[in-house]
Design an enzyme around this catalytic site. Structure first.
Site, PDB file in Angstrom:
ATOM      1  CG  ASN A 117      30.660   7.150  -7.662  1.00 55.84           C
ATOM      2  OD1 ASN A 117      30.893   7.342  -6.480  1.00 55.84           O
ATOM      3  ND2 ASN A 117      31.338   6.271  -8.370  1.00 55.84           N
ATOM      4  CG  ASP A 118      32.141  12.206  -7.873  1.00 60.18           C
ATOM      5  OD1 ASP A 118      32.643  11.121  -7.529  1.00 60.18           O
ATOM      6  OD2 ASP A 118      32.565  12.893  -8.826  1.00 60.18           O
ATOM      7  CB  VAL A 119      25.961  13.881  -5.971  1.00 58.86           C
ATOM      8  CG1 VAL A 119      26.509  14.758  -7.076  1.00 58.86           C
ATOM      9  CG2 VAL A 119      25.107  12.760  -6.518  1.00 58.86           C
ATOM     10  CB  VAL A 120      25.436   9.357  -3.031  1.00 56.27           C
ATOM     11  CG1 VAL A 120      24.140   9.927  -3.575  1.00 56.27           C
ATOM     12  CG2 VAL A 120      26.084   8.425  -4.064  1.00 56.27           C
ATOM     13  CB  ALA A 156      35.736  13.563  -7.711  1.00 61.62           C
TER      14      ALA A 156
END
Ligand code: NAP
Length: 462
Positions: free
Chosen positions: A389-392, A429
């Site tokens: 999720n956060d990393v994309v 996050a």
């Protein structure tokens, strides 16, 4: 006789240190990392065993009891810990190291405060060790979910924190000046308080960097204590602590800077900016989240020029890595090239995805770092995001977002993006993901293992 024993002990410490260095070297590549851990363990065992024959050592029973309790507890926790809970275990173990360094500093100060060199080194070791144990414990509580992982910002925190640190160091200086150990109580109490105050304004997503820095600090505290011990009757053991502590301090510092770089932040920004304290407001995301069926995804993948798989925390929780390997093998047998895009902070610990995919037998040459693969998304038919999720999250490109500046995997540039996740859950996050609302993005809802299982079944049926 004691001279010979002393030389022999020194020689064994040198051997232990060499094995430590070899272990560190092996840890620099996933292929040899297991061997590296084994080397480091052997070196530690050698160093501990030889310390028992150090001339002048007493209290054997007490030391053996401590080693026994610590060894058993560490062995048990390391065996039962889930891969996804590894960061909090590292925080806890690291905190114990900081606590041990602070305790050695305290004992040295209580017994040798009149020796100015020993006392000064012990004060320095105690300062760093105490901040490290208190900070690591807060990191543990946040990662374990026993404390809100959000940044907690107290009023006038910079002034209060600086004041607490100045008073703490002041009590250390007063101790050295007056040679009166009475001041050690406020000295340690304020240092522990400073460790807590320093860490609570740090948001959960920055915790990996924080743990890594506390780990480096623990190494430095141990090295300083080693210098203090070198001046005492157990000097030889002190040398081993100096070298092992500096190895941890140096490698931990490098890891800290590398991780901060991966998030496009400076280490001081991580510690002092209270990142993630305020939710982004006013950012409304256009579009909607569009569900898709496994059979449609299977057809899309079968005719793709290339598939890039982006694994994340959800793949780890679902333990879907073996099914993912099956999927990659099946697609490759059908002539579709498959690559894996690995973000350095995907999952919950550095190298988390590499470890899981290696465990499933996926070959290293299929894994690509962000810098190596980002340019390829634009020419790829299908990007399959599995529990990431956060990393994309393209919000990282938007000023004002809590993720602003974090380098991400640019999956939104692929022709089609399929995201496997269970529902509307946010990432670590805690912010919305723009990607899921894009026109080229579809959601395959479900647990990662079950969803990949459905894709496999659909592909086999085609
Ligand atoms: P992430 O942002 O935490 O998102 C994981 C997603 O997986 C969630 O949105 C969740 O959505 C989904 N999920 C959870 N369980 C699932 C399951 N069983 N099956 C399918 N999906 C599931 O993960 P990420 O993209 O890997 O990013 C990592 C984050 O952790 C970063 O913010 C990083 O800074 C932080 N972090 C990293 C480390 C490290 O060293 N790597 C350490 C600590 C923290 P649903 O609930 O809707 O399923």
């Amino acid at each position: 006789m004691s001279d010979y024993v002393s030389y022999a002990i020194d020689a064994v410490y040198v051997v232990a240190v060499l094995i430590f260095v070899l272990g560190l070297k092996a840890l620099s590549s996933p292929q040899t990392a297991r061997r590296g851990i084994l080397y480091a363990g052997v070196a530690m065992l050698v160093a501990v065993v030889v310390t028992f024959i150090t001339p002048g050592l007493s209290n054997f029973a007490l030391i053996a009891l401590g080693v026994g309790i610590g060894g058993l507890a560490g062995w048990y926790w390391a065996r039962v810990v889930k891969m996804t809970a590894m960061p909090q275990m590292v925080a806890m173990f690291n905190g114990m190291g900081g606590g041990a360094a602070a305790a050695i500093g305290a004992v040295e100060l209580l017994t040798s405060v009149s020796d100015r060199v020993v006392a000064s080194l012990s004060v320095a070791g105690a300062i760093i060790g105490s901040i490290s144990i208190a900070g690591s414990m807060i990191a543990f509580l946040k990662l374990q979910g026993w404390m809100p992982s959000k940044a907690i910002v107290l009023p006038a925190r910079q002034v209060v924190n600086t004041g607490v640190l100045v008073f703490a160091v002041g009590f250390g200086v007063v101790t050295l000046w007056t040679l009166n150990t009475f001041w050690l109580t406020p000295f340690f109490a304020l240092l522990l308080l400073y460790g807590v105050l320093l860490t609570i304004p740090i948001g959960g997503a920055d915790m990996p960097v924080v743990i890594s820095l506390f780990n480096a600090l623990t190494g430095i505290a141990v090295a300083l204590d080693g210098f203090a011990l070198v001046n005492g009757p157990l000097g030889d053991a002190g040398y081993a602590m100096v070298i092992a502590g500096m190895l941890v301090g140096a490698s931990g510092s490098l890891l800290t800077f590398l991780m901060a770089k991966a998030m496009n932040r400076s280490v001081s920004n991580v510690f002092f900016a209270a990142f993630g304290a305020t939710e982004e407001t006013g950012a409304t995301i256009a579009g909607s989240m569009k569900p898709i069926e496994a059979t449609d995804v299977a057809a899309m993948m079968e005719y793709a020029n290339q598939l890039i798989i982006v694994p994340g925390y959800g793949m780890a929780v679902a333990q879907a890595q073996s099914k993912v390997k099956e999927l990659a093998d099946l697609l490759e047998s059908k002539g579709v090239p498959v690559k894996f895009a690995i973000h350095p902070v995907a999952g919950r610990m550095p190298g988390h995805m590499n470890v899981l995919l290696a465990e499933a037998g996926i070959s290293y040459d299929k894994l690509f770092d962000r810098d190596e693969i980002n340019a390829e998304f634009a020419n790829t038919d299908v990007a399959l995001v599995i529990g990431a999720n956060d990393v994309v999250n393209p919000a990282a490109h938007r000023e004002g977002s809590a993720l602003f500046g974090m380098p991400i995997l640019d999956v939104e540039q692929a022709k089609n993006v399929i995201v496997i996740k269970r529902g509307q859950g946010k990432g670590f996050a805690g912010i919305e993901n723009d990607l899921f609302y894009r026109d080229n993005c579809h959601m395959l809802y479900g647990d990662a293992q079950a969803a990949v299982g459905k894709l496999l079944a659909a592909l086999k049926a085609q």
